[in-house]
Each structure stands twice: as C-alpha cells, then as structure tokens.
Design a protein around this motif. Structure first.
Motif, PDB file in Angstrom:
ATOM      1  N   ALA A  67       0.928  -1.262  -0.087  1.00 40.54           N
ATOM      2  CA  ALA A  67       0.116  -0.168   0.018  1.00 40.54           C
ATOM      3  C   ALA A  67       0.763   1.109  -0.176  1.00 40.54           C
ATOM      4  O   ALA A  67       1.999   1.167   0.319  1.00 40.54           O
ATOM      5  N   VAL A  68       0.254   2.309  -0.286  1.00 38.24           N
ATOM      6  CA  VAL A  68       1.177   3.544  -0.568  1.00 38.24           C
ATOM      7  C   VAL A  68       0.221   4.846   0.207  1.00 38.24           C
ATOM      8  O   VAL A  68      -0.887   4.666   0.265  1.00 38.24           O
ATOM      9  N   GLY A  69       1.222   5.568   0.573  1.00 36.27           N
ATOM     10  CA  GLY A  69       0.500   6.882   1.046  1.00 36.27           C
ATOM     11  C   GLY A  69       0.489   6.925   2.652  1.00 36.27           C
ATOM     12  O   GLY A  69       1.047   6.288   3.506  1.00 36.27           O
ATOM     13  N   ASP A  70       0.576   8.560   2.956  1.00 35.65           N
ATOM     14  CA  ASP A  70       0.870   8.787   4.330  1.00 35.65           C
ATOM     15  C   ASP A  70       0.236  10.250   4.253  1.00 35.65           C
ATOM     16  O   ASP A  70       0.431  10.801   3.420  1.00 35.65           O
ATOM     17  N   TRP A  71      -0.321  10.719   5.372  1.00 38.87           N
ATOM     18  CA  TRP A  71      -0.777  12.059   5.478  1.00 38.87           C
ATOM     19  C   TRP A  71       0.464  12.949   5.371  1.00 38.87           C
ATOM     20  O   TRP A  71      -0.016  14.069   5.059  1.00 38.87           O
ATOM     21  N   GLU A  83       0.099   8.200  -3.790  1.00 37.72           N
ATOM     22  CA  GLU A  83      -1.153   7.457  -4.480  1.00 37.72           C
ATOM     23  C   GLU A  83      -0.856   7.554  -5.966  1.00 37.72           C
ATOM     24  O   GLU A  83      -1.430   6.641  -6.936  1.00 37.72           O
ATOM     25  N   GLU A 276      -2.910  -6.627  -4.762  1.00 41.29           N
ATOM     26  CA  GLU A 276      -2.865  -6.001  -3.500  1.00 41.29           C
ATOM     27  C   GLU A 276      -4.189  -6.155  -2.700  1.00 41.29           C
ATOM     28  O   GLU A 276      -5.165  -6.457  -2.982  1.00 41.29           O
ATOM     29  N   HIS A 279      -7.220  -2.489   1.316  1.00 44.94           N
ATOM     30  CA  HIS A 279      -6.981  -1.360   2.045  1.00 44.94           C
ATOM     31  C   HIS A 279      -5.676  -0.523   1.861  1.00 44.94           C
ATOM     32  O   HIS A 279      -4.895  -0.856   0.801  1.00 44.94           O
ATOM     33  N   GLY A 280      -5.529   0.701   2.434  1.00 45.55           N
ATOM     34  CA  GLY A 280      -4.519   1.516   2.286  1.00 45.55           C
ATOM     35  C   GLY A 280      -3.412   1.171   3.274  1.00 45.55           C
ATOM     36  O   GLY A 280      -3.278   0.122   3.744  1.00 45.55           O
ATOM     37  N   SER A 281      -2.576   2.298   3.530  1.00 44.08           N
ATOM     38  CA  SER A 281      -1.242   2.077   4.215  1.00 44.08           C
ATOM     39  C   SER A 281      -1.446   2.119   5.907  1.00 44.08           C
ATOM     40  O   SER A 281      -0.661   2.112   6.524  1.00 44.08           O
ATOM     41  N   ALA A 282      -2.697   2.255   6.155  1.00 43.22           N
ATOM     42  CA  ALA A 282      -2.918   2.499   7.579  1.00 43.22           C
ATOM     43  C   ALA A 282      -2.006   3.130   8.335  1.00 43.22           C
ATOM     44  O   ALA A 282      -1.428   2.497   9.295  1.00 43.22           O
ATOM     45  N   PRO A 283      -1.690   4.516   8.235  1.00 39.51           N
ATOM     46  CA  PRO A 283      -0.669   5.181   8.889  1.00 39.51           C
ATOM     47  C   PRO A 283      -1.184   5.122  10.462  1.00 39.51           C
ATOM     48  O   PRO A 283      -0.255   5.153  11.412  1.00 39.51           O
ATOM     49  N   ASP A 284      -2.394   5.042  10.804  1.00 38.88           N
ATOM     50  CA  ASP A 284      -2.695   4.912  12.033  1.00 38.88           C
ATOM     51  C   ASP A 284      -2.213   3.804  13.209  1.00 38.88           C
ATOM     52  O   ASP A 284      -2.071   3.790  14.272  1.00 38.88           O
ATOM     53  N   ILE A 285      -1.678   2.575  12.377  1.00 38.40           N
ATOM     54  CA  ILE A 285      -1.258   1.476  12.878  1.00 38.40           C
ATOM     55  C   ILE A 285      -0.268   0.787  12.442  1.00 38.40           C
ATOM     56  O   ILE A 285       0.427  -0.162  12.829  1.00 38.40           O
ATOM     57  N   ASN A 292      -3.405  -6.817   9.903  1.00 38.40           N
ATOM     58  CA  ASN A 292      -4.069  -7.960   9.341  1.00 38.40           C
ATOM     59  C   ASN A 292      -3.421  -8.528   8.012  1.00 38.40           C
ATOM     60  O   ASN A 292      -3.478  -7.495   7.197  1.00 38.40           O
ATOM     61  N   ASP A 333      -8.158  -6.430  14.287  1.00 36.31           N
ATOM     62  CA  ASP A 333      -9.317  -5.826  13.471  1.00 36.31           C
ATOM     63  C   ASP A 333     -10.625  -6.750  13.393  1.00 36.31           C
ATOM     64  O   ASP A 333     -11.675  -6.528  13.200  1.00 36.31           O
TER      65      ASP A 333
HETATM   66  P1  NAD Z   1      -6.654   2.552   4.895  1.00 38.42           P
HETATM   67  O1  NAD Z   1      -7.331   1.431   4.354  1.00 38.42           O
HETATM   68  O2  NAD Z   1      -5.211   2.697   5.132  1.00 38.42           O
HETATM   69  O3  NAD Z   1      -7.369   2.595   6.609  1.00 38.42           O
HETATM   70  C1  NAD Z   1      -8.705   2.582   6.988  1.00 38.42           C
HETATM   71  C2  NAD Z   1      -8.820   1.882   8.239  1.00 38.42           C
HETATM   72  O4  NAD Z   1      -8.650   0.702   8.239  1.00 38.42           O
HETATM   73  C3  NAD Z   1      -8.012   2.446   9.287  1.00 38.42           C
HETATM   74  O5  NAD Z   1      -8.576   2.453  10.640  1.00 38.42           O
HETATM   75  C4  NAD Z   1      -6.930   1.134   9.239  1.00 38.42           C
HETATM   76  O6  NAD Z   1      -6.093   1.214  10.638  1.00 38.42           O
HETATM   77  C5  NAD Z   1      -7.856   0.066   8.927  1.00 38.42           C
HETATM   78  N1  NAD Z   1      -7.051  -0.799   8.300  1.00 38.42           N
HETATM   79  C6  NAD Z   1      -6.671  -0.954   7.220  1.00 38.42           C
HETATM   80  N2  NAD Z   1      -6.078  -1.970   6.594  1.00 38.42           N
HETATM   81  C7  NAD Z   1      -5.931  -2.726   7.811  1.00 38.42           C
HETATM   82  C8  NAD Z   1      -5.171  -3.840   8.075  1.00 38.42           C
HETATM   83  N3  NAD Z   1      -4.545  -4.835   7.095  1.00 38.42           N
HETATM   84  N4  NAD Z   1      -5.377  -4.560   9.236  1.00 38.42           N
HETATM   85  C9  NAD Z   1      -6.059  -3.777  10.134  1.00 38.42           C
HETATM   86  N5  NAD Z   1      -6.723  -2.520   9.984  1.00 38.42           N
HETATM   87  C10 NAD Z   1      -6.557  -2.166   8.893  1.00 38.42           C
HETATM   88  O7  NAD Z   1      -7.340   3.901   4.517  1.00 38.42           O
HETATM   89  P2  NAD Z   1      -7.380   5.378   4.800  1.00 38.42           P
HETATM   90  O8  NAD Z   1      -6.672   5.555   6.339  1.00 38.42           O
HETATM   91  O9  NAD Z   1      -8.184   6.287   4.424  1.00 38.42           O
HETATM   92  O10 NAD Z   1      -5.847   5.822   4.130  1.00 38.42           O
HETATM   93  C11 NAD Z   1      -4.549   5.734   4.402  1.00 38.42           C
HETATM   94  C12 NAD Z   1      -3.505   6.093   3.346  1.00 38.42           C
HETATM   95  O11 NAD Z   1      -3.490   4.854   2.662  1.00 38.42           O
HETATM   96  C13 NAD Z   1      -3.925   7.453   2.588  1.00 38.42           C
HETATM   97  O12 NAD Z   1      -2.566   7.900   2.338  1.00 38.42           O
HETATM   98  C14 NAD Z   1      -4.646   6.786   1.477  1.00 38.42           C
HETATM   99  O13 NAD Z   1      -4.357   7.567   0.058  1.00 38.42           O
HETATM  100  C15 NAD Z   1      -3.814   5.492   1.281  1.00 38.42           C
HETATM  101  N6  NAD Z   1      -4.494   4.599   0.336  1.00 38.42           N
HETATM  102  C16 NAD Z   1      -3.650   4.031  -0.571  1.00 38.42           C
HETATM  103  C17 NAD Z   1      -4.174   2.863  -1.208  1.00 38.42           C
HETATM  104  C18 NAD Z   1      -3.355   1.843  -2.107  1.00 38.42           C
HETATM  105  O14 NAD Z   1      -2.038   1.780  -1.942  1.00 38.42           O
HETATM  106  N7  NAD Z   1      -3.834   1.233  -3.059  1.00 38.42           N
HETATM  107  C19 NAD Z   1      -5.656   2.486  -1.105  1.00 38.42           C
HETATM  108  C20 NAD Z   1      -6.398   3.227  -0.215  1.00 38.42           C
HETATM  109  C21 NAD Z   1      -5.981   4.115   0.431  1.00 38.42           C
END
Ligand code: NAD
Length: 356
Positions: A67-71, A83, A276, A279-285, A292, A333
């Motif tokens: 996944a890619v991205g970060d705030w 992205e 892939e 989901h995204g890069s989930a910076p929060d975790i 997962n 999760d």
């Molecule tokens: P996100 O999918 O990264 O996260 C959304 C929520 O789901 C968060 O609370 C996160 O902790 C949780 N989550 C996601 N994947 C998880 C996993 N494998 N296990 C447990 N929990 C998980 O979406 P976001 O927070 O809106 O975006 C974060 C960054 O990711 C942004 O920079 C966004 O642009 C980028 N992004 C990238 C892609 C990609 O690389 N294809 C797709 C979506 C978002």
C-alpha cells in the motif's frame, strides 16, 4: 515466474513481508525482486514511481503490492503524491479490470457489523473498471504548495468520461466471470443524472445480449449502496466504474468483517496483474505489528491463480487461511471474545505452519 514485490509505505512493508514468507514455502520456482514505491520511493528518489520500479513491474509476470500513502505527503503537488504510483502502474500496465471478491468466512460472521444471518455465506465479486472515469479525466483546480498556501483559483473540477470500447471490455470480463459463478450481473450506474453512465448502461446492455445464460440487471449507485448493506447476498457479480467501484468495494469489505481480509487483483488483457490488499497504508497502526496480513496473503493466492497458473498452490494458501481462522487466531481488526489475539507476524507464521 518473476514477481515484482513493491511493499510501499505504512503497513505495506509489514503485510507484504508475511505474504512473501508464505510464497517462499510453497516450493515453487518464484523469482522475487523488491523495489521502492510510493512515499518510500519519493524519499529516496524524489518520485513515487521511479523508472526502475516501473520497468521492474512491466517486465515481471505479476506485481505483489502492499500500500502507499501517508498524511504527511498531503501537501505535495498531486503528481508527486504516493497514491500517484498506483495510478501510474495501472495506466502503464493497462490494468483495466479490478476483481474484488468479498467473501464472509463462516468463522468471522461475528466480526461483521451486520447481523450474522445477513452475511453468513456471503460470496460476491465486485468488478471495478480501473483505467477510466473521473480519476483519469482532466483535473483542474487549486494546487496546494508545499508551504500550505493555496494559490490560484477558488474553483476546482474533474472530468468524468468513458468510451464505448472501455465499457465493452469490462462488461465482457464481468459476464465471463459470472458464467463461472452464479450467472448474475448487476451493473451499477448513475444513468439518471450522468451522461457518462447512460452510455455505460446502454453498452453493458448490448454486451449482455451476447451472454444469454447470464441474467443482467441495472441499479443506480445510491440504491446499490443501500442494497449492499440491506441484503448483500442478493448480489453475485457487480460491475461498475472506477469511482463507484472504489466506494462500493470498501463498503463490501466491511460486510466481511474487516478491510484487512479483502484481497484484490487488477488484470490487463494479457493476464499480467497487480495484486494488493483492498486497504491502504493505515498510518494509524503502521509500525505497531498489529495489521492483518490476510488480505495480502489472499492477494498472493489470487496472483498464483490468475497470472502464474498455479491454482493448486492458490487453493493451498486459501485453505491455510481458513485453517488459522478455525484455530481462532485473530488480528485486532477481526478479534471477538473467545478468540486468540495475535499480531501481524504471528498470523503470517500461523499460515506458514498450516501450509506445512
Ligand atoms: P486505510 O485503508 O489505510 O485505513 C482505513 C482503516 O482501516 C484504518 O483505521 C486502518 O487502521 C484500518 N486498516 C486498513 N488495513 C488494515 C489491516 N490490514 N489490518 C487492520 N486494520 C486495517 O485507508 P485510509 O486511512 O483512508 O488511508 C490511509 C492512506 O492510504 C492514505 O494516504 C490513502 O491515500 C492511502 N491509500 C492507499 C491505497 C493503495 O495503496 N492502494 C488504497 C487506499 C488508501
């Protein structure tokens, strides 16, 4: 069989490491080469999709992507944002068909936010067109400079467009996928308001005439969203455009318990693919070791099936994932009372052990 491994940012590196571990114990002649992408590539080379990474991806049979991205990159000019790497890979590799299966494992019905009876046995396939629509139209509007200042206009717009051949090819993919499943296609549009989606509806209807064994219905995107949470099992294959597919597939992900369970495949006309998690890069975790890895491990299984012609190895991985869920192992999760909480690495190790 050559695989380009692009872990990316945030949890991308953690989850891809587990998928690679799983691929390494299958006893297949897989040649894996890793490269930087997204924010990590921007830091090292000043661009989210360096030439070397793109070349590696184009010359491989398949790409395993994290996944890619970060705030912290939100203030960068749009072409330099992480992205853009994924959009660039989709465009250059011609990855027009995105498969997002949403399967609710019997062991996880409690993790879904919907009542168990609504999701038990759920098995739907969302097919999202990936190289057209508003994401590839002409963006105009304000650019955010690195100092956070907003120069220029106070108006912004993006253009939505689809051509007949683009709609035809994704429609064929959807009807052919439905022939191998429940023989039903729901085409999701907004033809009541948008000209782009009137064309979409007309062309999907025409292509459907070539598949008399598949039942076709049409649904507006607002109604489809409602039906997805009201009676998700009514769907079999859902085909839709890039933006509606983006949103609907995340909603479908939650039906399955967690976005951390949802794999995806993006294919071009030669069956070369990028795999892939949805989901995204989930910076929060990120960095906490709690993400997962199963969506990425299941994406690796899709890669073996679709691009590397190894359906038995794919089925082995899927059975191993089923096995660890039956053992009660859960990342946070998908955790519920009475199950065992594990981290990213322990979950990967458990899949490897189940494979053995
Ligand atoms: P996100 O999918 O990264 O996260 C959304 C929520 O789901 C968060 O609370 C996160 O902790 C949780 N989550 C996601 N994947 C998880 C996993 N494998 N296990 C447990 N929990 C998980 O979406 P976001 O927070 O809106 O975006 C974060 C960054 O990711 C942004 O920079 C966004 O642009 C980028 N992004 C990238 C892609 C990609 O690389 N294809 C797709 C979506 C978002």
């Amino acid at each position: 069989m050559k695989i380009a491994v692009l872990p990316g940012d945030g949890i991308g590196t953690e989850i891809v490491a587990e998928a690679v571990k799983v691929l390494n114990v299958l006893g297949l002649p897989l040649e894996m080469e890793t490269a930087l992408v997204g924010g990590a590539a921007f830091e090292a080379h000043g661009h989210p999709l360096p030439d070397a990474t793109l070349q590696l991806a184009m010359q491989s049979d398949a790409v395993l992507f994290g996944a890619v991205g970060d705030w912290k990159y939100d203030k960068l000019d749009r072409p330099l944002r992480p992205e853009q790497a994924i959009l660039g890979l989709r465009k250059h590799m011609g990855l027009f068909a995105n498969f997002r299966p949403a399967i609710c494992y019997a062991q996880l019905t409690d993790a879904s936010s919907l009542k168990p009876e609504l999701v038990a046995g759920l098995d739907i396939l969302i097919i999202r067109e990936l190289t057209g629509d508003i994401y590839f139209g002409q963006p105009r509007g304000r650019r955010i400079a690195t100092d956070g200042h907003f120069p220029g206009s106070e108006e912004a717009f993006d253009t939505m467009r689809y051509s007949r051949p683009e709609i035809e090819r994704i429609a064929h993919v959807a009807f052919q996928a439905a022939q191998k499943r429940g023989k039903r296609v729901t085409s999701v549009d907004k033809a009541n308001v948008l000209e782009t989606f009137q064309l979409w509806k007309d062309v999907v209807t025409e292509v459907g005439l070539q598949y008399p064994d598949v039942a076709l219905d049409h649904m507006y995107v607002d109604n489809a969203t409602m039906q997805l949470v009201k009676a998700p099992k009514k769907f079999d294959v859902v085909v839709t455009g890039n933006m509606f597919g983006d949103i609907l597939s995340d909603a479908a992900a939650m039906l399955t318990g967690s976005i951390g369970m949802l794999p995806s495949a993006s294919l071009n006309a030669k069956n070369q693919g990028l795999y892939e998690p949805s989901h995204g890069s989930a910076p929060d975790i990120a960095g906490k070791g709690v993400a997962n890895p199963l969506a990425t491990i299941l994406s690796a299984a899709m890669m073996l099936r679709f691009s590397l012609n190894q359906p038995e190895a794919a089925a082995r991985i899927e059975a191993a994932v089923d096995n660890v869920l039956s053992q009660g192992l859960r990342t946070p999760d998908i955790y519920s009372e009475g199950t065992t909480k594990v981290g990213t690495r322990e979950m990967g190790d458990a899949v490897v052990k189940a494979l053995a």
